[in-house]
Design a protein around this motif. Sequence first.
Motif, PDB file in Angstrom:
ATOM      1  N   GLU A 139     -11.063  66.055  40.399  1.00 31.28           N
ATOM      2  CA  GLU A 139      -9.736  66.241  41.314  1.00 31.28           C
ATOM      3  C   GLU A 139      -9.042  67.544  40.707  1.00 31.28           C
ATOM      4  N   SER A 140      -9.007  67.491  39.351  1.00 30.38           N
ATOM      5  CA  SER A 140      -8.374  68.967  38.871  1.00 30.38           C
ATOM      6  C   SER A 140      -8.685  70.166  39.383  1.00 30.38           C
ATOM      7  N   SER A 143      -8.209  70.424  43.202  1.00 26.08           N
ATOM      8  CA  SER A 143      -6.700  70.796  43.615  1.00 26.08           C
ATOM      9  C   SER A 143      -6.564  72.253  43.230  1.00 26.08           C
ATOM     10  N   LYS A 144      -6.987  72.883  42.095  1.00 30.79           N
ATOM     11  CA  LYS A 144      -6.752  74.148  41.777  1.00 30.79           C
ATOM     12  C   LYS A 144      -7.262  75.200  42.807  1.00 30.79           C
ATOM     13  N   HIS A 147      -5.171  75.045  45.848  1.00 32.50           N
ATOM     14  CA  HIS A 147      -3.980  75.857  45.525  1.00 32.50           C
ATOM     15  C   HIS A 147      -4.166  77.419  45.505  1.00 32.50           C
ATOM     16  N   LYS A 152      -2.028  73.220  50.625  1.00 38.17           N
ATOM     17  CA  LYS A 152      -1.491  71.986  49.829  1.00 38.17           C
ATOM     18  C   LYS A 152      -2.085  70.783  50.311  1.00 38.17           C
ATOM     19  N   GLN A 154      -3.737  66.573  49.180  1.00 35.56           N
ATOM     20  CA  GLN A 154      -3.973  65.613  48.214  1.00 35.56           C
ATOM     21  C   GLN A 154      -5.386  65.168  47.875  1.00 35.56           C
ATOM     22  N   VAL A 155      -5.605  65.127  46.618  1.00 38.63           N
ATOM     23  CA  VAL A 155      -7.179  65.189  46.354  1.00 38.63           C
ATOM     24  C   VAL A 155      -7.672  63.726  45.867  1.00 38.63           C
ATOM     25  N   SER A 156      -8.390  62.998  46.250  1.00 36.89           N
ATOM     26  CA  SER A 156      -8.842  61.702  45.415  1.00 36.89           C
ATOM     27  C   SER A 156     -10.496  61.591  45.418  1.00 36.89           C
ATOM     28  N   VAL A 174     -10.015  65.042  50.854  1.00 33.85           N
ATOM     29  CA  VAL A 174      -8.919  65.995  50.822  1.00 33.85           C
ATOM     30  C   VAL A 174      -8.184  65.834  52.276  1.00 33.85           C
TER      31      VAL A 174
END
Length: 286
Positions: A139-140, A143-144, A147, A152, A154-156, A174
């Motif tokens: 997820e990290s 997300s990066k 970005h 923008k 939301q990631v799960s 996403v």
Amino acid sequence: MSERTTLEIIAPTVEEALLQGLSQLGLTADAVSVEVLDSGSKGLFGLGGRQVRVRLTVNPPPGEVEPASPPKPRPAPVKRAESAPKAKDAKPVPKAEAKPEPKPRRAEKKPAPAKTESAPVVEKKMDDHGADPVLDTTESVISKLIHHLGMKAQVSAHYDESSTDDRRTIQVDVRGDNLSALIGRQAETLNAFQYVASLIVGKQTQQWVQLVVDVEGYRERREKQVRQIARRMVDQVIKTGRKATLEPMTASERRVIHIELRGHPAVTTESTGEEPHRKVVILPKE
């Protein structure tokens, strides 16, 4: 061993560049580091202009990474603490009574790093997906990457229930606004993004990780569409008695068709051609 082999590849897409580079080096994806030097103009903006440029760097052997571990010098104060009692045994020297003074100072310093090391890690694991570091890293990383692309979302991440423990697949959802550029034409950008993300997550977790990244349910909708195409072509093959060749598809889409028609009483399937133009052929059974 200090020199690291590098290779730069220019191709229409990042995925093709990576595949070409790995083929030339004769290595697997987990043996190299990937750097996208130029993402080109195709995919993000839909214009067939500048090609992408990717650099592959061969990772050093695992043995060269282990020697530099900063926490190991700390056992030295413990040995000094053990040597202090020996000074007590030599009682003829009156100054030996002053040596126990450093002990409480060292004992007070030891609890401080222990709190700073354990507290944040436990809190992170308790907050994220059943304390799974691979899912947290996935997820990290994604997300990066999103970005850095100026978007923008939301990631799960979660494990695919149908995957096995030996080769677990991580599904990444996403969600956000204006993410069509992340999908690209025929999911070219999404497939390249997924491949690069898999390499980065695998490098950070030191294990092979297979990711399936889906943006706003695109892959789910595409899978339904591919199944419908397969059923329609089956009817045509049965009616004409002649084989039918489908449009070029990704490996995951071809797999959907093979599974969909597996065990069909009237037709069988096979793949033909070379990537990225590999196709599924539906043939009538004799």
